[in-house]
Design a protein around this motif. Structure first.
Motif, PDB file in Angstrom:
ATOM      1  N   ILE A 255      31.056  44.399  44.392  1.00  0.00           N
ATOM      2  CA  ILE A 255      31.849  45.614  44.285  1.00  0.00           C
ATOM      3  C   ILE A 255      32.013  46.189  45.694  1.00  0.00           C
ATOM      4  CG2 ILE A 255      32.151  47.804  43.098  1.00  0.00           C
ATOM      5  CD1 ILE A 255      31.751  45.322  41.273  1.00  0.00           C
ATOM      6  N   PHE A 256      33.254  46.200  46.180  1.00  0.00           N
ATOM      7  CA  PHE A 256      33.529  46.698  47.529  1.00  0.00           C
ATOM      8  C   PHE A 256      34.078  48.124  47.540  1.00  0.00           C
ATOM      9  CE2 PHE A 256      34.109  42.074  48.490  1.00  0.00           C
ATOM     10  CZ  PHE A 256      33.154  41.967  49.482  1.00  0.00           C
ATOM     11  N   GLY A 257      34.946  48.453  46.589  1.00  0.00           N
ATOM     12  CA  GLY A 257      35.685  49.701  46.673  1.00  0.00           C
ATOM     13  C   GLY A 257      35.573  50.553  45.427  1.00  0.00           C
ATOM     14  N   LEU A 258      35.784  51.860  45.599  1.00  0.00           N
ATOM     15  CA  LEU A 258      35.669  52.833  44.523  1.00  0.00           C
ATOM     16  C   LEU A 258      36.556  54.023  44.870  1.00  0.00           C
ATOM     17  CD1 LEU A 258      34.093  54.233  42.088  1.00  0.00           C
ATOM     18  CD2 LEU A 258      32.469  55.000  43.839  1.00  0.00           C
ATOM     19  N   ASN A 259      37.340  54.517  43.877  1.00  0.00           N
ATOM     20  CA  ASN A 259      38.096  55.731  44.136  1.00  0.00           C
ATOM     21  C   ASN A 259      37.507  56.909  43.366  1.00  0.00           C
ATOM     22  OD1 ASN A 259      39.098  55.572  41.495  1.00  0.00           O
ATOM     23  ND2 ASN A 259      41.131  54.875  42.110  1.00  0.00           N
ATOM     24  N   ASN A 260      38.226  58.027  43.344  1.00  0.00           N
ATOM     25  CA  ASN A 260      37.713  59.223  42.675  1.00  0.00           C
ATOM     26  C   ASN A 260      38.040  59.268  41.186  1.00  0.00           C
ATOM     27  OD1 ASN A 260      36.481  60.640  44.956  1.00  0.00           O
ATOM     28  ND2 ASN A 260      38.567  60.819  45.731  1.00  0.00           N
ATOM     29  N   ASP A 262      37.068  56.597  39.125  1.00  0.00           N
ATOM     30  CA  ASP A 262      36.161  55.613  38.523  1.00  0.00           C
ATOM     31  C   ASP A 262      36.786  54.226  38.412  1.00  0.00           C
ATOM     32  OD1 ASP A 262      34.519  57.785  38.314  1.00  0.00           O
ATOM     33  OD2 ASP A 262      34.871  58.101  36.187  1.00  0.00           O
ATOM     34  N   LYS A 263      37.668  53.901  39.330  1.00  0.00           N
ATOM     35  CA  LYS A 263      38.241  52.570  39.375  1.00  0.00           C
ATOM     36  C   LYS A 263      37.621  51.823  40.546  1.00  0.00           C
ATOM     37  CE  LYS A 263      42.619  50.245  38.538  1.00  0.00           C
ATOM     38  NZ  LYS A 263      44.071  50.456  38.254  1.00  0.00           N
ATOM     39  N   ILE A 264      37.234  50.577  40.311  1.00  0.00           N
ATOM     40  CA  ILE A 264      36.551  49.791  41.328  1.00  0.00           C
ATOM     41  C   ILE A 264      37.371  48.548  41.678  1.00  0.00           C
ATOM     42  CG2 ILE A 264      34.262  50.583  40.641  1.00  0.00           C
ATOM     43  CD1 ILE A 264      33.902  47.895  39.163  1.00  0.00           C
ATOM     44  N   VAL A 265      37.080  47.985  42.842  1.00  0.00           N
ATOM     45  CA  VAL A 265      37.666  46.708  43.249  1.00  0.00           C
ATOM     46  C   VAL A 265      36.590  45.853  43.883  1.00  0.00           C
ATOM     47  CG1 VAL A 265      40.028  47.574  43.573  1.00  0.00           C
ATOM     48  CG2 VAL A 265      38.404  47.642  45.495  1.00  0.00           C
ATOM     49  N   GLY A 266      36.833  44.552  43.911  1.00  0.00           N
ATOM     50  CA  GLY A 266      35.877  43.639  44.514  1.00  0.00           C
ATOM     51  C   GLY A 266      36.329  42.213  44.394  1.00  0.00           C
ATOM     52  N   SER A 267      35.363  41.318  44.299  1.00  0.00           N
ATOM     53  CA  SER A 267      35.671  39.899  44.154  1.00  0.00           C
ATOM     54  C   SER A 267      34.569  39.216  43.364  1.00  0.00           C
ATOM     55  CB  SER A 267      35.843  39.227  45.519  1.00  0.00           C
ATOM     56  OG  SER A 267      34.630  39.234  46.244  1.00  0.00           O
ATOM     57  N   ILE A 269      33.217  34.992  42.099  1.00  0.00           N
ATOM     58  CA  ILE A 269      33.397  33.552  42.259  1.00  0.00           C
ATOM     59  C   ILE A 269      33.725  32.965  40.894  1.00  0.00           C
ATOM     60  CG2 ILE A 269      32.293  31.365  42.820  1.00  0.00           C
ATOM     61  CD1 ILE A 269      30.770  32.769  45.007  1.00  0.00           C
ATOM     62  N   GLY A 270      34.891  32.345  40.816  1.00  0.00           N
ATOM     63  CA  GLY A 270      35.340  31.781  39.546  1.00  0.00           C
ATOM     64  C   GLY A 270      35.531  30.282  39.636  1.00  0.00           C
ATOM     65  N   ILE A 271      36.425  29.759  38.804  1.00  0.00           N
ATOM     66  CA  ILE A 271      36.753  28.339  38.804  1.00  0.00           C
ATOM     67  C   ILE A 271      38.187  28.176  39.293  1.00  0.00           C
ATOM     68  CG2 ILE A 271      37.014  26.276  37.378  1.00  0.00           C
ATOM     69  CD1 ILE A 271      34.934  27.454  35.494  1.00  0.00           C
ATOM     70  N   PRO A 272      38.456  27.383  40.346  1.00  0.00           N
ATOM     71  CA  PRO A 272      37.466  26.704  41.196  1.00  0.00           C
ATOM     72  C   PRO A 272      36.582  27.710  41.921  1.00  0.00           C
ATOM     73  CG  PRO A 272      39.618  26.665  42.240  1.00  0.00           C
ATOM     74  CD  PRO A 272      39.824  27.222  40.855  1.00  0.00           C
ATOM     75  N   ARG A 273      35.484  27.231  42.496  1.00  0.00           N
ATOM     76  CA  ARG A 273      34.460  28.115  43.025  1.00  0.00           C
ATOM     77  C   ARG A 273      34.907  28.745  44.345  1.00  0.00           C
ATOM     78  NH1 ARG A 273      29.680  27.874  40.342  1.00  0.00           N
ATOM     79  NH2 ARG A 273      28.568  28.730  42.126  1.00  0.00           N
ATOM     80  N   THR A 274      35.821  29.684  44.243  1.00  0.00           N
ATOM     81  CA  THR A 274      36.283  30.469  45.378  1.00  0.00           C
ATOM     82  C   THR A 274      36.318  31.935  44.966  1.00  0.00           C
ATOM     83  OG1 THR A 274      38.596  30.196  44.728  1.00  0.00           O
ATOM     84  CG2 THR A 274      37.700  28.597  46.290  1.00  0.00           C
ATOM     85  N   ASN A 275      36.388  32.810  45.963  1.00  0.00           N
ATOM     86  CA  ASN A 275      36.466  34.238  45.672  1.00  0.00           C
ATOM     87  C   ASN A 275      37.820  34.598  45.073  1.00  0.00           C
ATOM     88  OD1 ASN A 275      33.961  34.485  46.880  1.00  0.00           O
ATOM     89  ND2 ASN A 275      34.532  36.301  48.029  1.00  0.00           N
ATOM     90  N   LYS A 276      37.794  35.429  44.038  1.00  0.00           N
ATOM     91  CA  LYS A 276      38.998  35.952  43.419  1.00  0.00           C
ATOM     92  C   LYS A 276      38.897  37.476  43.375  1.00  0.00           C
ATOM     93  CE  LYS A 276      39.550  31.868  40.461  1.00  0.00           C
ATOM     94  NZ  LYS A 276      40.705  31.310  41.190  1.00  0.00           N
ATOM     95  N   ALA A 277      39.981  38.154  43.749  1.00  0.00           N
ATOM     96  CA  ALA A 277      39.993  39.611  43.776  1.00  0.00           C
ATOM     97  C   ALA A 277      40.148  40.175  42.369  1.00  0.00           C
ATOM     98  CB  ALA A 277      41.128  40.103  44.665  1.00  0.00           C
ATOM     99  N   PHE A 278      39.530  41.335  42.133  1.00  0.00           N
ATOM    100  CA  PHE A 278      39.674  41.998  40.838  1.00  0.00           C
ATOM    101  C   PHE A 278      39.712  43.502  41.006  1.00  0.00           C
ATOM    102  CE2 PHE A 278      35.049  42.215  41.291  1.00  0.00           C
ATOM    103  CZ  PHE A 278      34.779  43.502  40.840  1.00  0.00           C
ATOM    104  N   THR A 279      40.163  44.170  39.965  1.00  0.00           N
ATOM    105  CA  THR A 279      40.022  45.606  39.819  1.00  0.00           C
ATOM    106  C   THR A 279      39.507  45.867  38.409  1.00  0.00           C
ATOM    107  OG1 THR A 279      41.113  47.768  40.001  1.00  0.00           O
ATOM    108  CG2 THR A 279      42.403  45.965  39.042  1.00  0.00           C
TER     109      THR A 279
END
Length: 286
Positions: A255-260, A262-267, A269-279
């Protein structure tokens, strides 16, 4: 940044009950972000309007920053740079991040124009967070080592956790409270809160390493911790630690980010085994 590789991180999760605070899995509605032509991506910052910034590596190996807002995606690089990563965005759409040429520098994007940020005497600078008053925090390497900094207007102030071997300032809210990471001589990361000129440590209980990435105006914090080799994302609110896991992850979530709101962002590891961004929007967390 020495303690965390750019974009790619080790990650993972679990749900624990400890003696100090209650730890439990959050109830979150996750959305994996589609980053065109990406082989690895991380969402790092989010503002109150839902604009998301981050970094990704494209299929040819190039590193870019990105902005995603209202379904519209834009990638960018600092002019003349080899790679760029966007780390935060405030409610006035000012973006901060870092870029590489022959050396590493921070940057700010204001009204569509790029401005380089280099701390005095620094061999490397990263702008990592910005609040709605335009105060920027980050980390810089100089002759004294790796230090956090605060940039207000054109004035830099160095911050260093007492007796630490390195300090990195990641996030700042509108009250001026700063969160980040420091390490002592043993090299393990510990989280810190810097408020009213005083430092205090905030570590996930039992963790080997803790880093705090963002703090919102309610004092709610998100970050990452390492529990015996597994790296976990977490939130901290009202004295309670909550583990947060993307259900699409095969091994880990950060979890990298957070706003006021209560929404978060981050990454993850999925398939294939690389980082994928999410919110995600979460309940039972903040």
């Amino acid at each position: 940044m020495k303690a965390f590789p750019r974009v790619l991180l080790k990650l993972a999760l679990s749900c624990l009950i400890g003696s100090v605070s209650v730890f439990c899995s959050a109830q979150c509605s996750f959305q994996t972000l589609t980053i065109p032509n990406s082989q690895s991506s991380s969402a790092i910052g989010i503002n109150d309007q839902g604009a998301i910034v981050g970094g990704f590596i494209d299929t040819s190996g190039g590193s870019h920053g990105f902005l995603l807002f209202n379904g519209k995606f834009a990638k960018f690089r600092f002019p003349g740079s080899n790679s760029t990563e966007a780390n935060d965005i405030n409610n006035h759409s000012v973006i901060v991040g870092d870029f590489l040429t022959t050396s590493q520098h921070g940057f700010m994007v204001l009204n569509g124009k790029f401005h380089s940020i280099t701390a005095p005497g620094a061999t490397a600078t990263r702008a990592l967070g910005i609040n709605n008053f335009g105060t920027i925090v980050g980390e810089a390497d100089d002759a004294s080592g790796q230090n956090g900094f605060v940039l207000r207007g054109s004035k830099f102030s160095k911050i260093r956790f007492p007796q630490s071997s390195r300090t990195m300032a990641f996030g700042i809210n509108d009250h001026g409270t700063i969160v980040g990471t420091y390490a002592l001589a043993n090299g393990f990361n510990q989280g810190f809160i810097f408020q009213n000129g005083a430092f205090r440590t905030l570590d996930f209980p039992g963790a080997d390493d803790t880093s705090l990435f963002r703090i919102n105006n309610e004092g709610e914090i998100v970050g990452v911790y390492d529990m015996h080799g597994d790296v976990h994302g977490f939130s901290f609110s009202r004295g309670k630690f909550t583990t947060i896991d993307d259900p699409h992850a095969v091994s880990s979530t950060v979890i990298f980010g957070l706003n006021n709101h209560d929404k978060i962002v981050g990454s993850f590891i999925g398939i294939p085994r690389t980082n994928k961004a999410f919110t995600a929007n979460c309940s039972r967390v903040f």
